[in-house]
Design a protein around this motif. Structure first.
Motif, PDB file in Angstrom:
ATOM      1  N   ALA A  87       0.829  -1.204   0.000  1.00  0.00           N
ATOM      2  CA  ALA A  87       0.000   0.000   0.000  1.00  0.00           C
ATOM      3  C   ALA A  87       0.862   1.253   0.000  1.00  0.00           C
ATOM      4  O   ALA A  87       0.564   2.237  -0.688  1.00  0.00           O
ATOM      5  CB  ALA A  87      -0.915   0.002   1.220  1.00  0.00           C
ATOM      6  N   LEU A 307     -13.336   3.868   2.942  1.00  0.00           N
ATOM      7  CA  LEU A 307     -11.977   3.356   2.778  1.00  0.00           C
ATOM      8  C   LEU A 307     -11.469   2.795   4.099  1.00  0.00           C
ATOM      9  O   LEU A 307     -11.879   3.239   5.167  1.00  0.00           O
ATOM     10  CB  LEU A 307     -11.045   4.478   2.298  1.00  0.00           C
ATOM     11  CG  LEU A 307     -11.455   5.206   1.009  1.00  0.00           C
ATOM     12  CD1 LEU A 307     -10.410   6.249   0.652  1.00  0.00           C
ATOM     13  CD2 LEU A 307     -11.655   4.226  -0.138  1.00  0.00           C
ATOM     14  N   ILE A 311      -5.357   2.708   5.905  1.00  0.00           N
ATOM     15  CA  ILE A 311      -4.912   3.141   4.578  1.00  0.00           C
ATOM     16  C   ILE A 311      -5.226   4.625   4.400  1.00  0.00           C
ATOM     17  O   ILE A 311      -4.380   5.417   3.960  1.00  0.00           O
ATOM     18  CB  ILE A 311      -5.616   2.333   3.474  1.00  0.00           C
ATOM     19  CG1 ILE A 311      -5.236   0.862   3.557  1.00  0.00           C
ATOM     20  CG2 ILE A 311      -5.278   2.906   2.103  1.00  0.00           C
ATOM     21  CD1 ILE A 311      -3.814   0.571   3.177  1.00  0.00           C
ATOM     22  N   SER A 420      -6.529   1.946  -1.824  1.00  0.00           N
ATOM     23  CA  SER A 420      -7.401   1.108  -0.999  1.00  0.00           C
ATOM     24  C   SER A 420      -7.997  -0.056  -1.770  1.00  0.00           C
ATOM     25  O   SER A 420      -8.475  -1.028  -1.169  1.00  0.00           O
ATOM     26  CB  SER A 420      -8.544   1.958  -0.420  1.00  0.00           C
ATOM     27  OG  SER A 420      -8.047   2.916   0.485  1.00  0.00           O
ATOM     28  N   GLU A 423      -7.359  -3.648  -0.760  1.00  0.00           N
ATOM     29  CA  GLU A 423      -6.785  -3.636   0.586  1.00  0.00           C
ATOM     30  C   GLU A 423      -7.862  -3.707   1.664  1.00  0.00           C
ATOM     31  O   GLU A 423      -7.583  -3.501   2.833  1.00  0.00           O
ATOM     32  CB  GLU A 423      -5.961  -2.361   0.797  1.00  0.00           C
ATOM     33  CG  GLU A 423      -4.831  -2.174  -0.193  1.00  0.00           C
ATOM     34  CD  GLU A 423      -3.694  -3.155   0.025  1.00  0.00           C
ATOM     35  OE1 GLU A 423      -3.576  -3.662   1.153  1.00  0.00           O
ATOM     36  OE2 GLU A 423      -2.946  -3.429  -0.926  1.00  0.00           O
ATOM     37  N   GLU A 424      -9.107  -3.967   1.265  1.00  0.00           N
ATOM     38  CA  GLU A 424     -10.215  -3.917   2.232  1.00  0.00           C
ATOM     39  C   GLU A 424     -10.104  -4.975   3.323  1.00  0.00           C
ATOM     40  O   GLU A 424     -10.556  -4.759   4.442  1.00  0.00           O
ATOM     41  CB  GLU A 424     -11.564  -4.081   1.516  1.00  0.00           C
ATOM     42  CG  GLU A 424     -11.998  -2.855   0.725  1.00  0.00           C
ATOM     43  CD  GLU A 424     -11.311  -2.796  -0.634  1.00  0.00           C
ATOM     44  OE1 GLU A 424     -11.492  -1.792  -1.340  1.00  0.00           O
ATOM     45  OE2 GLU A 424     -10.593  -3.760  -0.996  1.00  0.00           O
TER      46      GLU A 424
END
Length: 438
Positions: A87, A307, A311, A420, A423-424
């Motif tokens: 990230a 989001l 992050i 994001s 990346e959840e």
């Protein structure tokens, strides 16, 4: 002006008053007795000229330590890459990509519409010579013969202290970036103490720049008197063209580039995105400060865009100082506009240098109103454009600052949205450590 300031008028209003006073006085002089009259020359050379030069020298004095400390601290904040992994890498690469696109749009627009071209060459040459004389004692002109691989070789300073002493700003910025990367790689108690010192240096420079900017109304009045006495009404036409091109370039980046990035790389509908962040856009436009808009940006990122908390916090806190693509665009447009205005023909290599400094300067530009002015002044001196020309844009800078800050804050949220994606399910929770703000 002191009496007006005591009534509590905002600084940008005082700057506008100074702009109007200097412009009106210069236009009257130009229309009645002409800028080449003996007493006008005496006033511009011995009174208004030195006052403007003092203001510009103060900006130059502070810009190098400001950029160095901001760049090192900004990159060092990427120490969170150890925690955030891909990230953080995506944030860094995407930030550079978006800033590059922004600067390219600005440079193309200025080269296409040429808002500064067409000024009387004789008058422009006269002021150009005066400007070079003033700028030469502050910064050395950019090397005109460097091209090809030699350009990239010279980006690496053999002696960073000599580069700093010679105001060779681009190698110093490269060193600052490498220094920040080194801090990220080492990161221990000793480097943490050093970073605290650099953060202190940054805060001191910001305080001093805040004090210098308070002199801006007087400096603007003097600089505008000098310019308008020479250029007359043609000055207003060029200034309107500059604002039009700058706002047009920002509009393209905001309403074409951002929606495409959100849709293709962020996997979100642009309509949903912009409707969700409208509060942050309004706050950023009204305050002209990325830092002041940060709390609202964090809230809309987490509550409206949905989001991941960690992050969003990482990207937005770092982005408030390190993702200033609207500012980078503005700086590129301003430098090329003033180069056209004064008849300075910048080569492709020099324009590439301007682009690189604008991209890197976006990382080192403070997220406060007027934070880009020292960087603009420095770039002007580097490419041999009269630094006095900054007076042209100071009077309209508040409006443009509001526009570019909105672009900056929206860009931060675009980066957060793109990073994001995918990346959840990282499992971040309320107890995660929040990244520090430099």
């Amino acid at each position: 002006m002191d009496q007006v300031e005591k009534r509590g008028l905002p600084l940008h209003v005082l700057m506008l008053i100074g702009f109007a006073v200097g412009l009106t006085g210069g236009l009257i002089v130009n229309a009645t007795i002409g800028g080449d009259h003996y007493w006008v020359q005496q006033v511009t050379q011995n009174v208004t000229g030195p006052i403007g030069q003092i203001f510009l020298r103060l900006l130059f004095m502070l810009v190098l330590p400001l950029l160095f400390s901001a760049l090192v601290v900004g990159v060092a904040e990427m120490g969170d890459l150890k925690v955030l992994g891909r990230a953080g890498i995506k944030s860094l690469l995407f930030t550079v990509l978006v800033s590059t696109i922004a600067v390219v749009i600005g440079l193309v627009m200025v080269n296409l519409f040429r808002p500064g071209a067409g000024v009387d060459p004789t008058v422009a040459a006269q002021l150009l010579e005066q400007g070079k004389a003033g700028a030469a004692s502050i910064v050395e002109n950019a090397k005109s013969g460097t091209s090809g691989t030699n350009f990239f070789v010279e980006l690496i300073p053999s002696n960073v202290f000599k580069a700093a002493a010679d105001n060779d700003i681009l190698p110093v910025m490269v060193f600052a970036l490498l220094f920040g990367v080194g801090v990220v790689m080492v990161r221990n108690s000793a480097t943490d103490h050093m970073l605290k010192s650099l953060e202190g240096l940054f805060e001191v420079m910001m305080k001093l720049i805040g004090l210098v900017i308070k002199l801006a109304p007087y400096a603007i009045a003097c600089l505008m008197f000098n310019l308008s006495a020479l250029f007359g009404l043609d000055l207003l036409v060029r200034l309107a063209a500059f604002v039009g091109v700058a706002v047009g370039a920002m509009a393209i980046h905001m309403f074409v580039v951002y929606p495409l990035l959100v849709w293709t790389m962020g996997g979100m509908s642009p309509i949903k995105f912009f409707s969700s962040i409208r509060e942050a856009m309004v706050v950023s436009f009204s305050t002209a400060s990325s830092n002041a808009s940060l709390p609202v940006s964090l809230r809309v990122a987490e509550q409206e865009l949905g989001l991941p908390r960690k992050i969003a916090r990482f990207v937005l806190t770092v982005g408030a100082t390190a993702n200033q693509n609207g500012t980078a665009l503005f700086e590129g447009v301003t430098v090329l506009f003033l180069a056209q205005f004064f008849g300075v023909d910048l080569t492709l290599t020099q324009q590439f240098v301007v682009m690189l400094i604008c991209i890197l300067g976006g990382v080192g530009t403070a997220g406060v109103p007027g934070g880009s002015l020292p960087v603009v002044a420095m770039i002007l001196g580097i490419v041999g454009v009269p630094v006095e020309g900054i007076g042209l844009i100071l009077g309209v800078d508040r409006f443009l600052d509001m526009c570019r800050t909105t672009l900056n804050v929206t860009g931060d949220l675009v980066v957060a949205t793109v990073v994001s994606r995918g990346e959840e399910d990282t499992g971040y929770d309320e107890g995660d450590v929040r990244p520090s703000v430099g």
